[in-house]
Design a protein around this motif. Structure first.
Motif, PDB file in Angstrom:
ATOM      1  N   PHE A  83      -4.118  -1.654   4.133  1.00 26.93           N
ATOM      2  CA  PHE A  83      -3.211  -0.764   3.413  1.00 26.93           C
ATOM      3  C   PHE A  83      -3.246  -0.949   1.892  1.00 26.93           C
ATOM      4  O   PHE A  83      -2.887  -0.033   1.155  1.00 26.93           O
ATOM      5  CB  PHE A  83      -1.771  -0.959   3.900  1.00 26.93           C
ATOM      6  N   GLU A  89     -11.125   4.673  -1.235  1.00 29.03           N
ATOM      7  CA  GLU A  89     -11.050   6.133  -1.324  1.00 29.03           C
ATOM      8  C   GLU A  89     -10.915   6.818   0.032  1.00 29.03           C
ATOM      9  O   GLU A  89     -10.230   7.829   0.145  1.00 29.03           O
ATOM     10  CB  GLU A  89     -12.299   6.668  -2.043  1.00 29.03           C
ATOM     11  N   ARG A  90     -11.542   6.291   1.064  1.00 30.85           N
ATOM     12  CA  ARG A  90     -11.553   6.952   2.371  1.00 30.85           C
ATOM     13  C   ARG A  90     -10.292   6.590   3.151  1.00 30.85           C
ATOM     14  O   ARG A  90     -10.095   5.435   3.545  1.00 30.85           O
ATOM     15  CB  ARG A  90     -12.800   6.563   3.157  1.00 30.85           C
ATOM     16  N   VAL A  91      -9.445   7.560   3.392  1.00 28.35           N
ATOM     17  CA  VAL A  91      -8.192   7.344   4.111  1.00 28.35           C
ATOM     18  C   VAL A  91      -8.417   7.619   5.596  1.00 28.35           C
ATOM     19  O   VAL A  91      -8.870   8.700   5.982  1.00 28.35           O
ATOM     20  CB  VAL A  91      -7.065   8.242   3.564  1.00 28.35           C
ATOM     21  N   ALA A  93      -5.843   6.859   8.100  1.00 32.25           N
ATOM     22  CA  ALA A  93      -4.580   7.325   8.667  1.00 32.25           C
ATOM     23  C   ALA A  93      -3.473   7.116   7.642  1.00 32.25           C
ATOM     24  O   ALA A  93      -3.599   6.290   6.733  1.00 32.25           O
ATOM     25  CB  ALA A  93      -4.262   6.576   9.960  1.00 32.25           C
ATOM     26  N   GLU A  94      -2.404   7.854   7.794  1.00 32.02           N
ATOM     27  CA  GLU A  94      -1.260   7.745   6.902  1.00 32.02           C
ATOM     28  C   GLU A  94      -0.003   7.420   7.702  1.00 32.02           C
ATOM     29  O   GLU A  94       0.238   8.020   8.749  1.00 32.02           O
ATOM     30  CB  GLU A  94      -1.064   9.040   6.112  1.00 32.02           C
ATOM     31  N   LEU A  98       2.340   4.836   3.155  1.00 27.87           N
ATOM     32  CA  LEU A  98       1.213   3.910   3.289  1.00 27.87           C
ATOM     33  C   LEU A  98      -0.016   4.636   3.812  1.00 27.87           C
ATOM     34  O   LEU A  98       0.079   5.487   4.698  1.00 27.87           O
ATOM     35  CB  LEU A  98       1.581   2.754   4.222  1.00 27.87           C
ATOM     36  N   GLN A  99      -1.167   4.266   3.268  1.00 31.31           N
ATOM     37  CA  GLN A  99      -2.438   4.849   3.682  1.00 31.31           C
ATOM     38  C   GLN A  99      -3.382   3.742   4.152  1.00 31.31           C
ATOM     39  O   GLN A  99      -3.612   2.766   3.438  1.00 31.31           O
ATOM     40  CB  GLN A  99      -3.077   5.603   2.520  1.00 31.31           C
ATOM     41  N   LEU A 100      -3.907   3.919   5.359  1.00 30.60           N
ATOM     42  CA  LEU A 100      -4.870   2.977   5.909  1.00 30.60           C
ATOM     43  C   LEU A 100      -6.260   3.370   5.419  1.00 30.60           C
ATOM     44  O   LEU A 100      -6.736   4.468   5.703  1.00 30.60           O
ATOM     45  CB  LEU A 100      -4.807   2.987   7.436  1.00 30.60           C
ATOM     46  N   LYS A 101      -6.907   2.473   4.681  1.00 36.11           N
ATOM     47  CA  LYS A 101      -8.191   2.781   4.035  1.00 36.11           C
ATOM     48  C   LYS A 101      -9.364   2.200   4.829  1.00 36.11           C
ATOM     49  O   LYS A 101      -9.299   1.080   5.340  1.00 36.11           O
ATOM     50  CB  LYS A 101      -8.212   2.212   2.610  1.00 36.11           C
ATOM     51  N   TYR A 102     -10.438   2.967   4.884  1.00 37.38           N
ATOM     52  CA  TYR A 102     -11.641   2.531   5.594  1.00 37.38           C
ATOM     53  C   TYR A 102     -12.241   1.288   4.956  1.00 37.38           C
ATOM     54  O   TYR A 102     -12.619   0.327   5.646  1.00 37.38           O
ATOM     55  CB  TYR A 102     -12.664   3.666   5.608  1.00 37.38           C
TER      56      TYR A 102
END
Length: 258
Positions: A83, A89-91, A93-94, A98-102
Motif C-alpha cells: 500500500f 504506478e500500477r494499481v 486494487a483500491e 488506499l491503493q494496492l500497488k503492483y
C-alpha cells in the motif's frame, strides 16, 4: 533445563561440524539477498534449504517455527509495501483511500521470500546444533572470544526467555491467576513483563561474573573441554560456500554497475 532448540538426532546434518552449518546458513542468506530475481529465494528455499531440513529429520519443528515467525513478518511486509511503496504506478486494487500497488506487491514478495531463506538457514542451524558445540568449534578455529559470546548469546536468548516465561506463568497460576483462554493470556502479559525483563538483566550480571571467573578474554588460548570433529572435506565445503557467497555479491554489484 535446556536452553537450546536443538532436536537430538543422528542425521548427517547433526554430525556435521557446527561451522559447516553456520557457513551454510550465511551462504544461503547472502545468495538470497544478492540476486534480484523474485523467484530466486524460492528456488534456494525449496531446492536447498528444505531438502536439508528433510534429511536432518526436524521437518515438523522447523515448519512450526517458520510458520510462527515468518508468516507475521510476511503479512506486515505485504501490507506496508503493497500500500505504501514509493513511486508505484500500477494499481491492482483500491480499498477506500488506499491503493494496492503492483510494484509494492513484487517488492514485498521478494523481501518476504528472502527473509524465509534467512530464517530457514538459521532455524536449521539451531535445530541441529548445540550452542556449546558451536562455541567449542569456533574457539578451536581461533575465533575471538567476543564474537563467540555474541553468537552463543544470540542462539540462546530465545530459549532462555521462553523458559523463564514458562516459569513465571506457572508461578502466576500457582497464585490463582487465570491464564486460560485468549483473555487470560492477555491479562497475564503485563504481570509477566516485569519479572521477565528484570530476570534477563540479572542473568546478564551472573553471566558476566561467570565469564570473568573462567578467564573470558584472556590472552592465552583456553583449553577446550569438548573437541568438535572436523574434516578436510568439510573445510573444503566451507570454502566453496564462501566462494559462492562472494560470486553472488559480485554478480549483484556488476548488475548494479551496468
Amino acid at each position: 533445563m535446556s536452553l537450546a532448540l536443538q532436536i537430538t538426532g543422528d542425521s548427517p546434518l547433526h554430525r556435521l561440524n557446527p561451522l559447516t552449518k553456520l557457513a551454510f546458513a550465511v551462504t544461503v542468506t547472502v545468495c538470497a539477498f544478492s540476486l534480484t530475481m523474485v523467484w530466486w529465494p524460492l528456488l534456494l528455499f525449496f531446492g536447498v534449504v528444505l531438502p536439508a531440513v528433510v534429511v536432518s529429520g526436524v521437518t515438523r519443528r522447523f515448519l512450526v517455527m517458520l510458520f510462527a515467525l515468518w508468516v507475521p513478518v510476511a503479512l506486515v511486509v505485504f501490507v506496508v509495501q503493497g500500500f505504501f511503496y514509493p513511486d508505484a504506478e500500477r494499481v491492482v486494487a483500491e480499498f477506500g483511500p488506499l491503493q494496492l500497488k503492483y510494484e509494492g506487491i513484487v517488492f514485498a514478495a521478494q523481501t518476504a521470500f528472502r527473509v524465509m531463506v534467512l530464517m530457514g538457514g538459521f532455524f536449521l542451524l539451531l535445530l541441529t546444533t548445540r550452542p556449546s558445540a558451536l562455541m567449542s568449534a569456533m574457539t578451536q578455529r581461533g575465533t575471538s572470544p567476543n564474537i563467540v559470546y555474541v553468537i552463543a548469546a544470540a542462539l540462546q536468548i530465545v530459549p532462555a526467555l521462553s523458559a523463564r516465561a514458562q516459569v513465571i506463568l506457572h508461578a502466576q497460576q500457582a497464585r490463582g491467576q487465570t491464564v486460560k483462554g485468549l483473555r487470560g493470556r492477555v491479562r497475564a502479559l503485563l504481570p509477566m513483563a516485569g519479572p521477565l525483563i528484570f530476570g534477563a538483566l540479572a542473568d546478564v550480571g551472573e553471566r558476566a561474573a561467570a565469564m570473568e571467573t573462567r578467564g573470558f578474554g584472556a590472552v592465552r588460548r583456553p583449553t577446550s573441554l569438548t573437541e568438535v570433529p572436523d574434516s578436510t572435506a568439510q573445510r573444503v565445503a566451507r570454502t566453496a560456500m564462501g566462494l559462492c557467497a562472494v560470486v553472488a555479491v559480485a554478480v549483484n554489484v556488476l548488475g548494479v554497475i551496468r
